[in-house]
Scaffold this motif. Structure first.
Motif, short mmCIF file in Angstrom:
data_model
loop_
_atom_site.label_atom_id
_atom_site.label_comp_id
_atom_site.label_asym_id
_atom_site.label_seq_id
_atom_site.Cartn_x
_atom_site.Cartn_y
_atom_site.Cartn_z
N ASP A 1 45.36 44.68 48.80
CA ASP A 1 44.75 44.19 47.56
C ASP A 1 43.58 43.26 47.86
O ASP A 1 42.54 43.32 47.20
CB ASP A 1 45.78 43.47 46.70
CG ASP A 1 46.82 44.42 46.11
OD1 ASP A 1 46.65 45.65 46.27
OD2 ASP A 1 47.79 43.93 45.52
N SER B 1 39.72 43.99 46.81
CA SER B 1 39.03 43.05 45.91
C SER B 1 37.79 42.47 46.58
O SER B 1 36.82 42.15 45.91
CB SER B 1 39.98 41.94 45.46
OG SER B 1 40.36 41.14 46.54
N LYS C 1 35.61 46.02 37.31
CA LYS C 1 36.84 45.42 37.82
C LYS C 1 37.68 46.53 38.43
O LYS C 1 38.05 47.48 37.74
CB LYS C 1 37.62 44.74 36.70
CG LYS C 1 36.88 43.54 36.16
CD LYS C 1 37.73 42.75 35.24
CE LYS C 1 36.88 41.57 34.80
NZ LYS C 1 37.53 40.60 34.07
#
Length: 105
Positions: free
Chosen positions: A80, A84, A97
């Motif tokens: 993650d 990101s 996003k």
């Protein structure tokens, strides 16, 4: 060694067992031959023996090679974080996003 990495024990061939429990403030030394229930802590009377057994454990532990695989939760945390951080700043500034599912923080 216990799963928490803090708890371990050494059992010698003569039946002496040295235990360190991460949740317990004091280590313990037992004779599993004369005291199989491990009721009498011999650390106070045989601290030299406990030190020798600790040194044996420390040498063994220092020689261990960490595993190459990481756990499930750590994998997803790293994945993650990677995704990101991998999204270009202009895309983020434009409102993009990434769809990352999971609560692994």
């Amino acid at each position: 060694r216990g799963g928490d990495g803090q708890t371990w024990s050494v059992l010698a061939a003569d039946g002496m067992k040295h235990v360190r429990n991460g949740g317990s403030p004091k280590p313990a030394l037992y004779s599993t031959v004369s005291d199989p229930a491990e009721a009498e802590n011999l650390l106070g009377t045989q601290s030299e023996r406990a030190s020798q057994m600790f040194d044996t454990w420390q040498a063994w532990n220092n020689a261990n090679v960490p595993g190459r695989l990481i756990g499930y939760i750590d994998y997803h945390k790293r994945r993650d974080r990677f995704y990101s951080e991998a999204v270009p700043k202009p895309a983020l500034d434009a409102g993009y996003k990434p769809s990352i599912k999971g609560n692994f923080k």
